[in-house]
Design a protein around this motif. Structure first.
Motif, PDB file in Angstrom:
ATOM      1  N   GLU A 191     102.990  18.298  14.720  1.00 40.43           N
ATOM      2  CA  GLU A 191     103.331  16.995  14.136  1.00 40.43           C
ATOM      3  C   GLU A 191     102.102  16.108  14.021  1.00 40.43           C
ATOM      4  OE1 GLU A 191     106.323  15.065  16.383  1.00 40.43           O
ATOM      5  OE2 GLU A 191     107.960  16.372  15.722  1.00 40.43           O
ATOM      6  N   ARG A 192     101.188  16.231  14.990  1.00 39.48           N
ATOM      7  CA  ARG A 192     100.032  15.327  15.055  1.00 39.48           C
ATOM      8  C   ARG A 192      98.721  15.968  14.614  1.00 39.48           C
ATOM      9  NH1 ARG A 192     100.827  12.109  20.812  1.00 39.48           N
ATOM     10  NH2 ARG A 192     103.048  11.632  20.590  1.00 39.48           N
ATOM     11  N   VAL A 193      98.642  17.285  14.638  1.00 41.03           N
ATOM     12  CA  VAL A 193      97.411  17.975  14.240  1.00 41.03           C
ATOM     13  C   VAL A 193      97.661  18.687  12.924  1.00 41.03           C
ATOM     14  CG1 VAL A 193      95.732  19.752  14.840  1.00 41.03           C
ATOM     15  CG2 VAL A 193      96.648  18.251  16.623  1.00 41.03           C
ATOM     16  N   ASP A 194      97.043  18.177  11.876  1.00 42.34           N
ATOM     17  CA  ASP A 194      97.152  18.756  10.532  1.00 42.34           C
ATOM     18  C   ASP A 194      96.212  19.954  10.460  1.00 42.34           C
ATOM     19  OD1 ASP A 194      97.079  19.374   7.846  1.00 42.34           O
ATOM     20  OD2 ASP A 194      96.684  17.329   7.167  1.00 42.34           O
ATOM     21  N   ILE A 195      96.756  21.150  10.317  1.00 43.24           N
ATOM     22  CA  ILE A 195      95.922  22.353  10.337  1.00 43.24           C
ATOM     23  C   ILE A 195      94.923  22.359   9.185  1.00 43.24           C
ATOM     24  CG2 ILE A 195      97.450  23.810   8.946  1.00 43.24           C
ATOM     25  CD1 ILE A 195      95.512  24.865  12.147  1.00 43.24           C
ATOM     26  N   SER A 196      95.227  21.660   8.101  1.00 41.60           N
ATOM     27  CA  SER A 196      94.297  21.612   6.969  1.00 41.60           C
ATOM     28  C   SER A 196      93.077  20.749   7.274  1.00 41.60           C
ATOM     29  CB  SER A 196      94.992  21.093   5.708  1.00 41.60           C
ATOM     30  OG  SER A 196      95.233  19.698   5.782  1.00 41.60           O
ATOM     31  N   GLU A 238      98.371  28.432   5.833  1.00 38.69           N
ATOM     32  CA  GLU A 238      99.673  29.097   5.908  1.00 38.69           C
ATOM     33  C   GLU A 238     100.530  28.379   6.947  1.00 38.69           C
ATOM     34  OE1 GLU A 238      98.517  33.685   4.722  1.00 38.69           O
ATOM     35  OE2 GLU A 238      98.729  33.159   6.842  1.00 38.69           O
ATOM     36  N   TYR A 239     101.797  28.131   6.591  1.00 39.44           N
ATOM     37  CA  TYR A 239     102.720  27.426   7.465  1.00 39.44           C
ATOM     38  C   TYR A 239     103.917  28.330   7.737  1.00 39.44           C
ATOM     39  CZ  TYR A 239      99.928  23.565   5.584  1.00 39.44           C
ATOM     40  OH  TYR A 239      98.883  22.767   5.195  1.00 39.44           O
ATOM     41  N   PHE A 256      91.575  29.419  12.119  1.00 38.80           N
ATOM     42  CA  PHE A 256      92.032  28.610  13.249  1.00 38.80           C
ATOM     43  C   PHE A 256      93.549  28.582  13.178  1.00 38.80           C
ATOM     44  CE2 PHE A 256      92.605  25.477  16.389  1.00 38.80           C
ATOM     45  CZ  PHE A 256      91.390  25.202  17.004  1.00 38.80           C
ATOM     46  N   ALA A 257      94.194  28.884  14.320  1.00 40.21           N
ATOM     47  CA  ALA A 257      95.650  28.955  14.330  1.00 40.21           C
ATOM     48  C   ALA A 257      96.227  28.204  15.514  1.00 40.21           C
ATOM     49  CB  ALA A 257      96.102  30.420  14.380  1.00 40.21           C
ATOM     50  N   LEU A 313      95.839  27.660  21.083  1.00 41.72           N
ATOM     51  CA  LEU A 313      94.822  27.399  20.082  1.00 41.72           C
ATOM     52  C   LEU A 313      93.992  28.671  19.943  1.00 41.72           C
ATOM     53  CD1 LEU A 313      95.696  24.570  21.144  1.00 41.72           C
ATOM     54  CD2 LEU A 313      93.330  23.833  20.861  1.00 41.72           C
ATOM     55  N   GLU A 314      93.814  29.150  18.714  1.00 38.87           N
ATOM     56  CA  GLU A 314      93.049  30.371  18.485  1.00 38.87           C
ATOM     57  C   GLU A 314      91.996  30.136  17.400  1.00 38.87           C
ATOM     58  OE1 GLU A 314      95.322  34.371  18.638  1.00 38.87           O
ATOM     59  OE2 GLU A 314      96.740  32.906  17.807  1.00 38.87           O
ATOM     60  N   PHE A 315      90.828  30.701  17.644  1.00 38.59           N
ATOM     61  CA  PHE A 315      89.747  30.632  16.655  1.00 38.59           C
ATOM     62  C   PHE A 315      89.049  31.979  16.631  1.00 38.59           C
ATOM     63  CE2 PHE A 315      85.182  29.851  15.758  1.00 38.59           C
ATOM     64  CZ  PHE A 315      85.293  29.339  14.476  1.00 38.59           C
ATOM     65  N   ALA A 316      88.894  32.548  15.455  1.00 39.02           N
ATOM     66  CA  ALA A 316      88.149  33.795  15.293  1.00 39.02           C
ATOM     67  C   ALA A 316      87.151  33.602  14.157  1.00 39.02           C
ATOM     68  CB  ALA A 316      89.084  34.963  14.982  1.00 39.02           C
TER      69      ALA A 316
END
Length: 309
Positions: free
Chosen positions: A132-137, A195-196, A222-223, A235-238
């Motif tokens: 809700e608070r962190v916009d993945i874009s 992707e959502y 980032f996912a 939280l994932e980052f590759a």
């Protein structure tokens, strides 16, 4: 047989000065930083800037570099975004044990320094509240020492959320002390696919061009997803990353010491992931994640930039 090249796959790092100068000229602006050289690396201006980065990065002006890239290929209806390379990195890293808490990597010394990196962090925040608070874009804003990102959105879903966009990112040299060794500020365009899913949101980021040749490759994802117990968020980052080695480091032969390069690389990624994941939590809390002093916006810069954030 290899994967066919898509429009977003075609990025050849410029190896000659003529190629670099031509590339920079197409994307230059008052705020853009060109690729340096050994003479400029030891100039008083460069040394002062390196000291400023190390001791007072809050005084460095933020940037918003114009999007001067021809993006027509990405806007076509039949454009296909390729995730194959970063998906391969994720598969490779699944076979590697964690080297430190929540982090693992594969370092390839056959190239200048190509790194496959994976970082994860579990936070005690329900997934629904996090997204809700962190916009993945906008997760690129959370990367360590970003001075500014200029964004142009090409496609949105039915809810108005970005699903395909280009970003031009300006950031301080990483790690910061490499500014003393002849490493340039980062200036890179990334094509991003969002992707959502019901229980996962992902931002895929692919290098399209680096106007000052500061980046050889920087592809990542980032996912955000629910933790295994369903109470928190993972939280994932590759990433697959390769940057030119600092020029002064090469001049003095330090780049030949593999143990030294690996030691520095491990420390750099540790700081990057800890700060980046920490910035995601700041974004969740509504705090600023920006680095540097806010820039002055004039009419010219406003006309030259897109969806500034």
């Amino acid at each position: 047989m290899g994967h066919p090249k898509k429009a977003a796959d075609i990025w050849e790092y410029p190896r000659t000065k003529e190629q670099r100068d031509s590339l920079y000229a197409k994307h230059a602006s008052d705020e853009a930083v060109p690729m340096g050289n050994l003479l400029s690396d030891i100039s008083p201006k460069a040394i002062f800037k390196a000291i400023q980065i190390m001791l007072s990065k809050g005084t460095i002006k933020q940037k918003l570099l114009p999007i001067a890239l021809d993006c027509s290929a990405f806007q076509k209806e039949d454009f296909e975004y390729s995730k194959a390379q970063i998906e391969e990195v994720v598969d490779n890293l699944k076979k590697v044990p964690f080297r430190e808490k929540g982090m693992k990597w594969i370092i390839d010394f056959n190239r200048e320094l190509r790194v496959q990196f994976y970082g994860e962090r579990i936070v005690n925040i329900p997934y629904e509240k996090m997204v809700e608070r962190v916009d993945i874009s906008r997760v690129g804003d959370c990367f360590r020492d970003v001075l500014g990102i200029n964004t142009e959105v090409f496609k949105r879903d039915e809810q108005g959320r970005p699903t395909l966009q280009i970003e031009r990112i300006a950031a301080l040299a990483q790690p910061n002390y490499s500014a003393f060794l002849g490493k340039d500020e980062l200036d890179v365009y990334k094509l991003e696919l969002q992707e959502y899913h019901d229980k996962k949101v992902i931002n895929w980021m692919k290098t399209v061009c680096s106007p000052n040749a500061s980046t050889v490759i920087d592809d990542s994802y980032f996912a955000l997803s629910p933790s295994d117990d369903g109470k928190g968020t993972k939280l994932e980052f590759a990433a697959l990353q390769e940057f030119p080695l600092p020029r002064i480091m090469v001049l003095f032969g330090l780049s030949k010491w593999k143990w030294y390069r690996e030691w520095l690389t491990r420390g750099a990624y540790r700081r990057f992931w800890n700060d980046t994941s920490g910035n995601v939590l700041k974004m969740y809390a509504g705090e600023s994640v920006a680095t540097g002093k806010p820039r002055t916006v004039d009419k010219t810069s406003r006309d030259n930039c897109s969806e500034a954030r």
